[in-house]
Structures are given as structure tokens and as C-alpha cells.
Write a protein that holds these residues in place. Structure first.
Motif, PDB file in Angstrom:
ATOM      1  N   LEU A 216      21.471 -17.205  -7.886  1.00 35.06           N
ATOM      2  CA  LEU A 216      21.896 -18.077  -8.980  1.00 35.06           C
ATOM      3  C   LEU A 216      20.701 -18.334  -9.899  1.00 35.06           C
ATOM      4  CD1 LEU A 216      23.948 -20.593  -6.840  1.00 35.06           C
ATOM      5  CD2 LEU A 216      24.912 -19.129  -8.626  1.00 35.06           C
ATOM      6  N   ARG A 217      20.969 -18.323 -11.189  1.00 37.40           N
ATOM      7  CA  ARG A 217      19.892 -18.527 -12.169  1.00 37.40           C
ATOM      8  C   ARG A 217      19.949 -19.950 -12.712  1.00 37.40           C
ATOM      9  NH1 ARG A 217      19.452 -17.896 -17.485  1.00 37.40           N
ATOM     10  NH2 ARG A 217      21.522 -16.979 -17.777  1.00 37.40           N
ATOM     11  N   LEU A 218      18.815 -20.632 -12.676  1.00 38.66           N
ATOM     12  CA  LEU A 218      18.753 -22.007 -13.175  1.00 38.66           C
ATOM     13  C   LEU A 218      18.740 -21.998 -14.701  1.00 38.66           C
ATOM     14  CD1 LEU A 218      18.488 -25.020 -12.443  1.00 38.66           C
ATOM     15  CD2 LEU A 218      16.012 -24.719 -12.477  1.00 38.66           C
ATOM     16  N   ALA A 219      19.793 -22.550 -15.294  1.00 36.10           N
ATOM     17  CA  ALA A 219      19.885 -22.597 -16.757  1.00 36.10           C
ATOM     18  C   ALA A 219      19.322 -23.902 -17.298  1.00 36.10           C
ATOM     19  CB  ALA A 219      21.348 -22.446 -17.188  1.00 36.10           C
ATOM     20  N   ASN A 220      19.444 -25.001 -16.518  1.00 34.53           N
ATOM     21  CA  ASN A 220      19.030 -26.314 -16.984  1.00 34.53           C
ATOM     22  C   ASN A 220      18.914 -27.263 -15.813  1.00 34.53           C
ATOM     23  OD1 ASN A 220      18.433 -27.762 -19.423  1.00 34.53           O
ATOM     24  ND2 ASN A 220      20.183 -26.713 -20.353  1.00 34.53           N
ATOM     25  N   VAL A 221      18.069 -28.268 -15.942  1.00 37.22           N
ATOM     26  CA  VAL A 221      18.052 -29.348 -14.957  1.00 37.22           C
ATOM     27  C   VAL A 221      17.891 -30.668 -15.715  1.00 37.22           C
ATOM     28  CG1 VAL A 221      15.575 -29.013 -14.468  1.00 37.22           C
ATOM     29  CG2 VAL A 221      17.007 -30.274 -12.852  1.00 37.22           C
ATOM     30  N   PHE A 222      18.778 -31.607 -15.390  1.00 40.47           N
ATOM     31  CA  PHE A 222      18.762 -32.921 -16.036  1.00 40.47           C
ATOM     32  C   PHE A 222      18.415 -33.987 -15.006  1.00 40.47           C
ATOM     33  CE2 PHE A 222      21.954 -30.471 -18.533  1.00 40.47           C
ATOM     34  CZ  PHE A 222      21.263 -30.434 -19.738  1.00 40.47           C
ATOM     35  N   GLY A 223      17.970 -35.148 -15.499  1.00 42.27           N
ATOM     36  CA  GLY A 223      17.466 -36.193 -14.613  1.00 42.27           C
ATOM     37  C   GLY A 223      18.351 -37.405 -14.450  1.00 42.27           C
ATOM     38  N   ASP A 224      19.457 -37.468 -15.209  1.00 36.42           N
ATOM     39  CA  ASP A 224      20.363 -38.607 -15.055  1.00 36.42           C
ATOM     40  C   ASP A 224      21.724 -38.262 -15.654  1.00 36.42           C
ATOM     41  OD1 ASP A 224      20.164 -38.919 -17.852  1.00 36.42           O
ATOM     42  OD2 ASP A 224      18.633 -40.474 -17.690  1.00 36.42           O
ATOM     43  N   TYR A 225      22.651 -39.219 -15.573  1.00 28.50           N
ATOM     44  CA  TYR A 225      24.025 -38.955 -16.006  1.00 28.50           C
ATOM     45  C   TYR A 225      24.175 -38.938 -17.527  1.00 28.50           C
ATOM     46  CZ  TYR A 225      25.212 -39.477 -11.086  1.00 28.50           C
ATOM     47  OH  TYR A 225      25.279 -39.306  -9.721  1.00 28.50           O
ATOM     48  N   GLN A 226      23.102 -39.323 -18.235  1.00 27.81           N
ATOM     49  CA  GLN A 226      23.082 -39.153 -19.699  1.00 27.81           C
ATOM     50  C   GLN A 226      22.515 -37.783 -20.082  1.00 27.81           C
ATOM     51  OE1 GLN A 226      21.789 -42.277 -18.269  1.00 27.81           O
ATOM     52  NE2 GLN A 226      23.961 -42.773 -18.454  1.00 27.81           N
ATOM     53  N   LEU A 227      22.177 -36.980 -19.070  1.00 30.29           N
ATOM     54  CA  LEU A 227      21.624 -35.619 -19.241  1.00 30.29           C
ATOM     55  C   LEU A 227      20.295 -35.631 -19.987  1.00 30.29           C
ATOM     56  CD1 LEU A 227      24.807 -33.397 -19.885  1.00 30.29           C
ATOM     57  CD2 LEU A 227      23.899 -34.347 -17.759  1.00 30.29           C
ATOM     58  N   ARG A 228      19.454 -36.613 -19.644  1.00 25.89           N
ATOM     59  CA  ARG A 228      18.082 -36.601 -20.160  1.00 25.89           C
ATOM     60  C   ARG A 228      17.251 -35.647 -19.318  1.00 25.89           C
ATOM     61  NH1 ARG A 228      18.909 -42.666 -21.607  1.00 25.89           N
ATOM     62  NH2 ARG A 228      18.993 -43.015 -19.347  1.00 25.89           N
ATOM     63  N   PRO A 229      16.109 -35.166 -19.846  1.00 26.67           N
ATOM     64  CA  PRO A 229      15.295 -34.186 -19.108  1.00 26.67           C
ATOM     65  C   PRO A 229      14.863 -34.720 -17.738  1.00 26.67           C
ATOM     66  CG  PRO A 229      14.541 -34.370 -21.379  1.00 26.67           C
ATOM     67  CD  PRO A 229      15.550 -35.458 -21.176  1.00 26.67           C
ATOM     68  N   PHE A 230      14.706 -33.804 -16.800  1.00 25.66           N
ATOM     69  CA  PHE A 230      14.316 -34.168 -15.435  1.00 25.66           C
ATOM     70  C   PHE A 230      12.830 -34.485 -15.375  1.00 25.66           C
ATOM     71  CE2 PHE A 230      12.684 -32.605 -11.254  1.00 25.66           C
ATOM     72  CZ  PHE A 230      13.198 -33.638 -10.467  1.00 25.66           C
ATOM     73  N   ASP A 231      12.503 -35.635 -14.804  1.00 20.80           N
ATOM     74  CA  ASP A 231      11.122 -36.037 -14.539  1.00 20.80           C
ATOM     75  C   ASP A 231      10.989 -36.238 -13.026  1.00 20.80           C
ATOM     76  OD1 ASP A 231       9.043 -38.012 -13.803  1.00 20.80           O
ATOM     77  OD2 ASP A 231       8.668 -38.141 -15.959  1.00 20.80           O
TER      78      ASP A 231
END
Length: 244
Positions: A216-231
């Protein structure tokens, strides 16, 4: 393939599970799904799998949006409850995610609210991921929403008491042998009960290794339910958007 009774068989099938978690925020879940749909932009003809769907609230909401949805869960009681909502474009099945459900059948698979990492042997989590990937059409996407394990461990609440429906739940949490263990003790009509939730303390890098093993290829990763960038330090969630 049959598997011995594991903690999630008994706990998720128990009425007490639904009492303890009945106040989960349905509006927050719906806003999260709205944000995901805005990001993914599925066609109206797309087929969705809601993997580990519980009693089906996310499946029902997706179906209300007009999509064809199949909800799968290991809990027979949860699926029996969910089946009251079935229609021509919404169906529910008892299913173990370690088995392939239907090859190349779905445009999107959602696995939401930390419904992964339950299996004690590490390879079984990879088996589950590979079996899930097998159900996705080429070019389709898998969305895994998991806790941000590092943040959870850093802020772990060791002891907590919750009073719900005349029941007093005594909850303890600890990290042990690569798992976050949550022990839930209570009495009902003089009868003592104890349940344990065991979720593998999977960190970001371990997920990346799993994804490689499942092609599986990672297209995106978000950090919360508002889809802000992952920290890695601050984000509450790890929301992976994966492409087959």
C-alpha cells in the motif's frame, strides 16, 4: 480459519461495552466523515466498506449520503443491531478482518476510531492489512484512523472512574510488552466483571513498515478529524490515506 476467543470477541459483544462508550460524540464522527469525503471526492457510484463498523453508525451516515456501503464487524450482537438499518445499498456482515471478504470489490475502505492493532501476534495485524487490501479495487483507497500512540502514552491516565447508568467503571491503563492495556472493572447486581482492551502501541514508523508489507502506498497522513497535518508530538490522531 478459526481463532481462539480473544479479548475483543467477549468485550465488543458485551452490553457493557456499549454502556461505557455510549456518549461518544456522533456529531464529531459525522464532521470527520464529511471532511474525509470532501478530501476524497468519491463518485456517487463508489462502493464503501466500513471495516470494524460496530453498530454501524458510520455506515448508516455514508449510506444517507447516497453511497453503497458494506459494514463488517466481528461482533455478532453489533451486526444484529445494525441490520435493522439495511436497505438496497446498505448491508452488514459478521466478518473477521484477517480473512479476505471480497476481492477487488471496494473503491474505499474505512477503518475508523482505532479499530486496528488488536491481534497479539504482530504478523496477524499484517495479515489483516493484506486481507483488507485484497478487497480494494486497483487504484482504490484505504483510510486508517488510529490514535497517535506516542502522544497517548505520554499522557496516559493511569486510573479513572466513570459513573454511567448506575454502574461505576474503574478503569486503569498501562503500557506493557508493546501494548496499551486498559482494564475495566465494575459490579452489576453484585456480580463482579473485568474486561481488558489490548491495542498494540503502533507508532508511525511501524505503520509504514506494515504498509510496505501490504503493498500500500501512503498518499497522505493527517493529525486530527479536521485533517490538519500530522505532528508526531502534538497530533491526537494518525489518519492514513493509502492507495492500492
Amino acid at each position: 480459519m478459526t481463532h481462539p476467543a480473544e479479548w475483543f470477541h467477549t468485550w465488543f459483544d458485551s452490553p457493557y461495552y456499549h454502556i461505557l462508550y455510549k456518549n461518544r460524540d456522533a456529531r464529531e464522527a459525522q464532521r470527520f466523515l464529511d471532511n474525509l469525503l470532501d478530501h476524497l471526492r468519491p463518485k456517487s457510484t463508489c462502493k464503501f466498506m466500513d471495516l470494524a463498523c460496530g453498530r454501524g453508525r458510520h455506515s448508516v451516515y455514508l449510506n444517507q449520503k447516497g453511497f453503497d456501503v458494506t459494514g463488517l464487524d466481528l461482533s455478532e450482537h453489533s451486526i444484529a443491531y445494525a441490520r435493522q438499518f439495511e436497505n438496497a445499498k446498505l448491508r452488514f456482515h459478521v466478518h473477521d478482518m484477517r480473512e479476505v471478504f471480497a476481492p477487488d470489490a471496494f473503491d474505499f475502505v474505512f477503518n475508523l476510531f482505532t479499530s486496528f492493532g488488536y491481534f497479539a501476534p504482530d504478523y496477524e495485524n499484517v495479515v489483516a492489512l493484506r486481507s483488507t487490501a485484497a478487497s480494494i479495487k486497483p487504484g482504490g483507497k484505504l483510510i486508517i484512523d488510529f490514535m497517535n500512540t506516542r502522544r497517548v502514552i505520554n499522557r496516559l491516565v493511569a486510573k479513572e472512574t466513570k459513573q454511567i447508568d448506575q454502574l461505576t467503571f474503574h478503569i486503569t491503563r498501562k503500557v506493557e510488552a508493546g501494548f496499551i492495556l486498559k482494564t475495566i472493572r465494575f459490579e452489576d447486581q453484585g456480580q463482579p466483571y473485568e474486561f481488558i482492551e489490548r491495542v498494540r502501541a503502533l507508532e508511525y514508523e511501524e505503520f509504514l513498515e506494515y504498509f510496505r508489507m501490504a503493498n500500500l502506498r501512503l498518499a497522505n497522513v493527517f493529525g486530527d478529524y479536521q485533517l490538519r497535518p500530522f505532528d508526531p508530538q502534538q497530533s491526537e490522531r494518525m489518519i492514513f490515506i493509502l492507495k492500492k
